[in-house]
Design an enzyme around this catalytic site. Structure first.
Site, PDB file in Angstrom:
ATOM      1  N   ARG A  62       6.401  -2.452  -7.148  1.00 53.65           N
ATOM      2  CA  ARG A  62       5.728  -3.191  -6.078  1.00 53.65           C
ATOM      3  C   ARG A  62       5.548  -4.633  -6.560  1.00 53.65           C
ATOM      4  O   ARG A  62       5.040  -4.865  -7.655  1.00 53.65           O
ATOM      5  CB  ARG A  62       4.361  -2.575  -5.805  1.00 53.65           C
ATOM      6  CG  ARG A  62       3.606  -3.378  -4.797  1.00 53.65           C
ATOM      7  CD  ARG A  62       2.197  -2.902  -4.652  1.00 53.65           C
ATOM      8  NE  ARG A  62       1.559  -3.711  -3.615  1.00 53.65           N
ATOM      9  CZ  ARG A  62       0.251  -3.882  -3.535  1.00 53.65           C
ATOM     10  NH1 ARG A  62      -0.550  -3.304  -4.381  1.00 53.65           N
ATOM     11  NH2 ARG A  62      -0.248  -4.623  -2.580  1.00 53.65           N
TER      12      ARG A  62
ATOM     13  N   GLU B 262       2.927   3.861   0.440  1.00 56.41           N
ATOM     14  CA  GLU B 262       3.665   2.703  -0.061  1.00 56.41           C
ATOM     15  C   GLU B 262       4.617   3.100  -1.185  1.00 56.41           C
ATOM     16  O   GLU B 262       5.758   2.654  -1.236  1.00 56.41           O
ATOM     17  CB  GLU B 262       2.681   1.630  -0.543  1.00 56.41           C
ATOM     18  CG  GLU B 262       1.990   0.944   0.625  1.00 56.41           C
ATOM     19  CD  GLU B 262       0.700   0.248   0.235  1.00 56.41           C
ATOM     20  OE1 GLU B 262      -0.286   0.961  -0.066  1.00 56.41           O
ATOM     21  OE2 GLU B 262       0.681  -0.988   0.229  1.00 56.41           O
TER      22      GLU B 262
ATOM     23  N   ASN C 250       3.276   0.343  -9.870  1.00 62.41           N
ATOM     24  CA  ASN C 250       2.456  -0.667  -9.207  1.00 62.41           C
ATOM     25  C   ASN C 250       1.563  -1.248 -10.303  1.00 62.41           C
ATOM     26  O   ASN C 250       0.576  -0.636 -10.695  1.00 62.41           O
ATOM     27  CB  ASN C 250       1.631   0.009  -8.102  1.00 62.41           C
ATOM     28  CG  ASN C 250       0.772  -0.978  -7.341  1.00 62.41           C
ATOM     29  OD1 ASN C 250       0.681  -2.150  -7.713  1.00 62.41           O
ATOM     30  ND2 ASN C 250       0.132  -0.514  -6.283  1.00 62.41           N
TER      31      ASN C 250
END
Ligand code: ADP
Length: 397
Positions: free
Chosen positions: A90, A382, A7
């Protein structure tokens, strides 16, 4: 298979290494303050922790620091980077192009680049992360998981703004929604916990962290969400306004504010911070509210009120719901805020159980037995969802 998930933000890279398909986390860490003074990096594997403080000038160097930590002979997680079978990323904005996670090729990169305009703080570092990871792990599949993908099933009645239609045609001005990976994950998990098939599950999901958004999910598909063209719309957030009359912008301009001033004001100085004048953090504000200090209680009440208002709206959109699910730092850890949110809606069939709410519930139901709608806390994951998608795409025959 070991799957590495990234991320990438503008000055940080968070990462987690998963063992798939089990979904176990082998190691996780982050590199912070890239390109700034006092950069640091850390990684945890079980009880072992590596911490480094050194200058890290860019994302390329950040990834090489991550490689060193992962392969550290004493506290690392792999003997060699060759053990990693796939890499997931992400990506905040995938626009209208992507309804699901995608194997990254030139076309996918090009679309992520096109949407840099709409997500200037997120897509450029996401893209840098992808390009650097391709150099760093050249022979493994790289997968992009978009925050916008889950919301791509929203119908045009909900995603179009009542602006001249040409603005949609020319500039793609519409509602996109964000936090999609989190909304999808908690909705699927909620359905599984209630033993309901996902394609027959109707829920309202509330992601309440520093950024906050809600989604209306009908038969397992997203049909509306509170964030819009950008993450500014919808709920009151730590420092963002959420919904407000856009004419305030013109009025402030006439009062001498520049557009940049108003942009900063709406994104960084508003929300809980703006109302309370002291903090964007719900924990601080709960402490101050308990002592009756300043406008802390007012800020928290306005925050909860906006959520209640959207619960009402989404119950109408969905024609009732099986469950309302809260997640994110505030939803998962804040029983006082959950009580503020789920109050005064008994006639809608929403009744909280006070003791289930305050018991340190990690995951599960917190409604009273008389509540028609299930109220649930589901910790978001996530990175786990990205690892799952990446594994599925990497192993697809
Ligand atoms: P991010 O969106 O950056 O991932 P988080 O999901 O970690 O943020 O959520 C941050 C918010 O969670 C902050 O407002 C913080 O006050 C709140 N929070 C964290 N722990 C608690 C707690 N124990 N009680 C109430 N709020 C909490």
């Amino acid at each position: 298979m070991k799957v590495l998930v990234f991320n990438c933000g503008s000055s940080s890279i968070k990462f987690q290494l998963f063992s798939m398909p089990e979904g176990d986390v082998i190691a996780k860490g982050m590199v912070q303050r890239i390109g700034e003074k006092g950069s640091d990096a850390s990684m945890k594997r079980g009880n072992d922790e590596i911490k480094l403080v050194r200058e890290i000038k860019d994302h390329t160097e950040g990834l090489s620091v991550i490689e060193h930590m992962l392969t550290d002979p004493a506290k690392g997680a792999v003997k060699s980077m060759d053990e990693i079978g796939a890499c997931g990323h992400r990506v905040v904005h995938g626009g209208e192009g992507f309804t699901a996670s995608m194997l990254i090729d030139e076309r996918v990169e090009k679309v992520i680049e096109e949407y840099c305009d709409l997500a200037p703080l997120h897509n450029p570092p996401n893209l840098t992360g992808i390009r650097e990871a391709k150099k760093f792990l050249p022979s493994v599949p790289q997968v992009a998981c978009f925050d916008t993908a889950f919301h791509q099933t929203i119908p045009e009645t909900a995603y179009l703004y009542a602006l001249p239609y040409e603005l949609y045609e020319k500039f793609k001005v519409r509602r996109y929604g964000f936090h999609g990976t989190s909304h999808r994950y908690v909705a699927e998990r909620g359905a599984a916990l209630l033993k309901k098939p996902f394609d027959q599950f109707d829920a309202i999901t509330c992601h309440l962290g520093n950024g906050c958004s809600m989604a209306a999910v009908k038969n397992g598909k997203c049909v509306d969400t509170t964030m819009g063209l950008t993450p500014l719309e919808g709920l009151v957030m730590g420092t963002r306004t959420g919904d407000f009359d856009p004419a305030i912008i013109f009025y402030l301009e006439r009062k001498g504010y520049s557009l940049d001033d108003v942009d900063t004001l709406c994104n960084k100085k508003s929300g809980l911070l703006g109302i309370s004048g002291v903090s964007n953090d719900v924990r601080d504000l709960e402490e101050k509210a308990a002592k009756g200090e300043g406008r802390a209680a007012l800020a928290l009440e306005i925050f909860a009120y906006r959520i209640r208002k959207y619960i009402g709206a989404y119950l109408a959109v969905l024609n009732g719901a099986n469950a309302i699910i809260v997640t994110g730092g505030i939803g998962e850890n804040g029983p006082i805020m959950r009580k503020r949110i789920f109050s005064g809606m008994e006639k809608l069939g929403i009744i909280l159980d006070a003791s289930k709410n305050t018991a340190s519930v990690k995951e599960g139901e917190i409604q009273a037995s008389s509540s028609a709608i299930k109220l649930m806390v589901v910790p978001t994951n996530e990175e786990g969802a990205i690892a799952r998608d990446t594994y599925a795409i990497a192993t697809k025959k």
